[in-house]
Design a protein around this motif. Structure first.
Motif, PDB file in Angstrom:
ATOM      1  N   LEU A 272     -40.874   3.078   0.278  1.00 51.52           N
ATOM      2  CA  LEU A 272     -40.870   1.846  -0.515  1.00 51.52           C
ATOM      3  C   LEU A 272     -40.293   0.699   0.297  1.00 51.52           C
ATOM      4  N   PHE A 273     -40.872  -0.473   0.122  1.00 49.78           N
ATOM      5  CA  PHE A 273     -40.368  -1.666   0.802  1.00 49.78           C
ATOM      6  C   PHE A 273     -40.315  -2.827  -0.177  1.00 49.78           C
ATOM      7  N   ARG A 274     -39.346  -3.709   0.052  1.00 45.33           N
ATOM      8  CA  ARG A 274     -39.246  -4.920  -0.772  1.00 45.33           C
ATOM      9  C   ARG A 274     -40.112  -6.034  -0.195  1.00 45.33           C
ATOM     10  N   SER A 277     -44.155  -7.624   4.970  1.00 46.35           N
ATOM     11  CA  SER A 277     -44.248  -7.431   6.422  1.00 46.35           C
ATOM     12  C   SER A 277     -43.509  -6.168   6.853  1.00 46.35           C
ATOM     13  N   CYS A 278     -42.472  -5.777   6.107  1.00 52.37           N
ATOM     14  CA  CYS A 278     -41.771  -4.528   6.448  1.00 52.37           C
ATOM     15  C   CYS A 278     -42.721  -3.338   6.271  1.00 52.37           C
ATOM     16  N   ALA A 279     -43.466  -3.341   5.181  1.00 48.78           N
ATOM     17  CA  ALA A 279     -44.390  -2.231   4.929  1.00 48.78           C
ATOM     18  C   ALA A 279     -45.520  -2.214   5.959  1.00 48.78           C
ATOM     19  N   ALA A 287     -41.934  -3.057  14.948  1.00 52.58           N
ATOM     20  CA  ALA A 287     -40.824  -3.734  14.273  1.00 52.58           C
ATOM     21  C   ALA A 287     -41.326  -4.871  13.379  1.00 52.58           C
ATOM     22  N   ASP A 288     -40.542  -5.176  12.355  1.00 50.49           N
ATOM     23  CA  ASP A 288     -40.910  -6.254  11.421  1.00 50.49           C
ATOM     24  C   ASP A 288     -40.972  -7.600  12.133  1.00 50.49           C
ATOM     25  N   TYR A 289     -42.058  -8.329  11.898  1.00 49.13           N
ATOM     26  CA  TYR A 289     -42.234  -9.607  12.597  1.00 49.13           C
ATOM     27  C   TYR A 289     -41.537 -10.770  11.896  1.00 49.13           C
ATOM     28  N   GLY A 291     -38.309 -10.682  11.082  1.00 43.26           N
ATOM     29  CA  GLY A 291     -36.874 -10.631  11.353  1.00 43.26           C
ATOM     30  C   GLY A 291     -36.049 -10.279  10.129  1.00 43.26           C
ATOM     31  N   HIS A 292     -36.623  -9.531   9.196  1.00 43.21           N
ATOM     32  CA  HIS A 292     -35.861  -9.165   7.996  1.00 43.21           C
ATOM     33  C   HIS A 292     -34.661  -8.282   8.321  1.00 43.21           C
ATOM     34  N   TYR A 293     -34.661  -7.736   9.522  1.00 41.04           N
ATOM     35  CA  TYR A 293     -33.530  -6.882   9.900  1.00 41.04           C
ATOM     36  C   TYR A 293     -32.213  -7.649   9.836  1.00 41.04           C
ATOM     37  N   GLY A 294     -32.291  -8.967   9.979  1.00 41.72           N
ATOM     38  CA  GLY A 294     -31.079  -9.789   9.846  1.00 41.72           C
ATOM     39  C   GLY A 294     -30.547  -9.798   8.422  1.00 41.72           C
ATOM     40  N   GLU A 297     -29.234  -5.866   4.087  1.00 41.75           N
ATOM     41  CA  GLU A 297     -29.266  -5.072   2.858  1.00 41.75           C
ATOM     42  C   GLU A 297     -30.692  -4.728   2.429  1.00 41.75           C
ATOM     43  N   LEU A 298     -31.682  -5.402   3.045  1.00 37.10           N
ATOM     44  CA  LEU A 298     -33.079  -5.037   2.766  1.00 37.10           C
ATOM     45  C   LEU A 298     -33.401  -3.659   3.321  1.00 37.10           C
ATOM     46  N   CYS A 299     -32.657  -3.253   4.341  1.00 35.83           N
ATOM     47  CA  CYS A 299     -33.018  -2.077   5.124  1.00 35.83           C
ATOM     48  C   CYS A 299     -32.459  -0.785   4.549  1.00 35.83           C
ATOM     49  N   ASP A 300     -31.735  -0.883   3.422  1.00 35.82           N
ATOM     50  CA  ASP A 300     -31.095   0.329   2.905  1.00 35.82           C
ATOM     51  C   ASP A 300     -32.092   1.364   2.400  1.00 35.82           C
ATOM     52  N   ILE A 301     -33.345   0.950   2.208  1.00 32.02           N
ATOM     53  CA  ILE A 301     -34.335   1.917   1.708  1.00 32.02           C
ATOM     54  C   ILE A 301     -35.375   2.244   2.779  1.00 32.02           C
ATOM     55  N   CYS A 302     -35.137   1.792   3.991  1.00 32.46           N
ATOM     56  CA  CYS A 302     -36.167   1.914   5.035  1.00 32.46           C
ATOM     57  C   CYS A 302     -36.005   3.220   5.822  1.00 32.46           C
ATOM     58  N   PRO A 303     -37.092   3.850   6.233  1.00 31.68           N
ATOM     59  CA  PRO A 303     -36.977   5.076   7.031  1.00 31.68           C
ATOM     60  C   PRO A 303     -36.195   4.845   8.328  1.00 31.68           C
ATOM     61  N   ALA A 305     -36.459   5.881  11.378  1.00 31.80           N
ATOM     62  CA  ALA A 305     -37.198   5.553  12.611  1.00 31.80           C
ATOM     63  C   ALA A 305     -37.586   4.081  12.637  1.00 31.80           C
ATOM     64  N   GLN A 306     -37.898   3.534  11.468  1.00 31.65           N
ATOM     65  CA  GLN A 306     -38.288   2.126  11.403  1.00 31.65           C
ATOM     66  C   GLN A 306     -37.070   1.229  11.606  1.00 31.65           C
ATOM     67  N   ILE A 307     -35.942   1.616  11.040  1.00 41.55           N
ATOM     68  CA  ILE A 307     -34.712   0.838  11.238  1.00 41.55           C
ATOM     69  C   ILE A 307     -34.411   0.766  12.737  1.00 41.55           C
ATOM     70  N   LYS A 308     -34.615   1.877  13.414  1.00 44.03           N
ATOM     71  CA  LYS A 308     -34.338   1.913  14.854  1.00 44.03           C
ATOM     72  C   LYS A 308     -35.273   0.926  15.591  1.00 44.03           C
ATOM     73  N   ARG A 309     -36.546   0.957  15.212  1.00 42.07           N
ATOM     74  CA  ARG A 309     -37.504   0.033  15.855  1.00 42.07           C
ATOM     75  C   ARG A 309     -37.064  -1.423  15.663  1.00 42.07           C
ATOM     76  N   CYS A 310     -36.725  -1.747  14.421  1.00 43.34           N
ATOM     77  CA  CYS A 310     -36.358  -3.138  14.134  1.00 43.34           C
ATOM     78  C   CYS A 310     -35.069  -3.505  14.853  1.00 43.34           C
ATOM     79  N   ALA A 311     -34.124  -2.563  14.886  1.00 42.52           N
ATOM     80  CA  ALA A 311     -32.843  -2.839  15.542  1.00 42.52           C
ATOM     81  C   ALA A 311     -33.063  -3.119  17.030  1.00 42.52           C
TER      82      ALA A 311
HETATM   83  S1  SF4 Z   1     -35.536  -1.930   9.172  1.00 42.93           S
HETATM   84 FE1  SF4 Z   1     -35.224  -3.563   7.708  1.00 42.93          FE
HETATM   85  S2  SF4 Z   1     -36.382  -5.250   8.602  1.00 42.93           S
HETATM   86 FE2  SF4 Z   1     -37.139  -3.411   9.601  1.00 42.93          FE
HETATM   87  S3  SF4 Z   1     -38.923  -2.793   8.390  1.00 42.93           S
HETATM   88 FE3  SF4 Z   1     -37.111  -1.703   7.619  1.00 42.93          FE
HETATM   89  S4  SF4 Z   1     -36.429  -2.963   5.910  1.00 42.93           S
HETATM   90 FE4  SF4 Z   1     -37.752  -4.232   7.172  1.00 42.93          FE
END
Ligand code: SF4
Length: 389
Positions: A272-274, A277-279, A287-289, A291-294, A297-303, A305-311
């Motif tokens: 699930l994504f809020r 562009s994250c989805a 990685a999300d284009y 910059g939602h990683y900034g 708190e959006l990322c608390d539901i993100c897989p 591996a994806q958090i790592k990519r965005c980070a």
């Molecule tokens: S890590 Fe955060 S910014 Fe990147 S896709 Fe997941 S929710 Fe979006």
């Protein structure tokens, strides 16, 4: 692949005359527009689907039921690719997301032709196509034939069963989702679960249905509704039940509803994504284009591996060059925080352009984002929130 003819008329959609185009809302005359999810190409307008919350109300275009073109696909593609804000391999693209549905029988051949024209450029930009209409197996074969563009099909499914609000049967989108997902090879499929409106389509049964459908998507986005003045007026004029008492400029999504959805997160078949562009980026493994990683708190539901990519991809932009860039775009940079570049005097389109090119959020000082609200409207959020600055 030559342009297919319209299924119903056996002719390509007519192109409006210059006089007819001059009579349109200026927003609709603008074929290329920069929006949050990318540079948007809208060379076809008009839709018979009659979703009463449609954004076409805001362009005085809701009564135009027959789709018509403003130009042919060659011209629209050229205009898009030559737009001063377009950057090959970077700028996300959206097709026909403002004034028609790209998979309507009369529109679909033009949508596919545009995709072909973009793909033959050899560009790897994200291309988003949002539909609630029919996707057939033969469409999937065409969608799988594109080799360069990163194509995402977002299938809108609300589950709204009040035909006064949304006459289109949601089972059409459900079938399209399953058809597209079962055949996806080179493209990705998103369950676009929206708009979710309290009291209208947020019962346990609605949530259960969305959970079932999420198994037929690479990712699921859940989001609310823009209930703008013109849409409210339409509801009043037509005796429809008003969906909200206020009309914020952001999407409405109450906190309690989000909690109900997230409580049962484990039952969903795709993450699930809020944010759209994250989805989309998750589905393509990049990685999300936006910059939602900034907005951490959006990322608390993100897989993970994806958090790592965005980070790995996310970095605070350089102050001096960003300030110069903002100035060239006609605004002023005030500061760069841990979450966003704060600017003044930049219209939304230019903020989005900068955001996509920096991969970092760009916020207007006069539209502060609140921690925990993810850029949504204040309605339905009870706790006072600190601003992001
Ligand atoms: S890590 Fe955060 S910014 Fe990147 S896709 Fe997941 S929710 Fe979006």
């Amino acid at each position: 692949m030559p342009l297919e003819v319209c299924a119903t008329t056996r002719r390509p959609l007519p192109i409006l005359t210059a006089d007819q185009q001059a009579a349109l809302d200026p927003g609709l005359q603008r074929v290329i527009d920069y929006r949050k999810s990318g540079l948007s190409a809208n060379w076809i307008i008009g839709c018979p689907l009659d979703c009463t919350y449609c954004v076409r109300h805001t362009f005085a275009n809701f009564e135009m039921k027959l789709p018509r073109r403003l130009m042919d696909e060659q011209s629209a593609a050229r205009m898009l690719l030559r737009n001063k804000h377009f950057r090959p391999h970077v700028t996300p693209i959206q097709l026909l997301n403002r004034a028609t549905d790209p998979m309507l029988p009369a529109v679909k051949p033009h949508t596919l032709e545009m995709l072909r024209l973009l793909d033959e450029q050899g560009i790897t930009n994200h291309v988003l196509v949002i539909t609630r209409w029919r996707i057939e197996p033969q469409d999937c074969a065409v969608l799988n034939s594109f080799h360069n563009i990163r194509l995402t099909i977002l299938v809108t499914h609300s589950g709204i069963d009040d035909a006064r609000i949304e006459p289109v049967d949601s089972t059409i989108a459900a079938a399209s989702l399953q058809t597209a997902f079962a055949r996806a090879e080179r493209y990705r499929v998103i369950l676009y679960w929206r708009p979710i409106v309290p009291g209208l389509n947020d019962s346990d049964a609605h949530l259960d249905r969305a959970r079932e459908l999420s198994h037929f998507a690479h990712a699921t986005v859940f989001t609310g509704l823009f209930f703008k003045d013109q849409i409210r007026d339409y509801y009043r004029d037509n005796g429809l039940p008003e969906l909200y008492v206020d009309n914020p400029s952001r999407k409405i999504f109450p906190e309690r509803l989000e909690q109900r959805i997230l409580t049962h997160r484990g039952g969903f078949g795709s993450p699930l994504f809020r944010k759209t562009s994250c989805a989309v980026t998750f589905a393509h493994g990049v990685a999300d284009y936006n910059g939602h990683y900034g907005v951490r708190e959006l990322c608390d539901i993100c897989p993970v591996a994806q958090i790592k990519r965005c980070a790995e991809d996310w970095r605070r932009p350089d102050e001096a060059s960003t300030a110069a860039w903002v100035q060239r775009l006609g605004g002023e940079m005030l500061e760069i925080t841990n979450r966003a570049v704060i600017v003044e005097g930049l219209p939304e389109g230019r903020r989005n352009f900068l955001q996509h090119n920096l991969g970092y959020q760009v916020n207007d000082i006069n539209r502060p984002h609140h921690i925990g609200r993810h850029g949504r409207a204040d309605i339905g959020w009870t706790h006072p929130q600190e601003t992001t600055r």
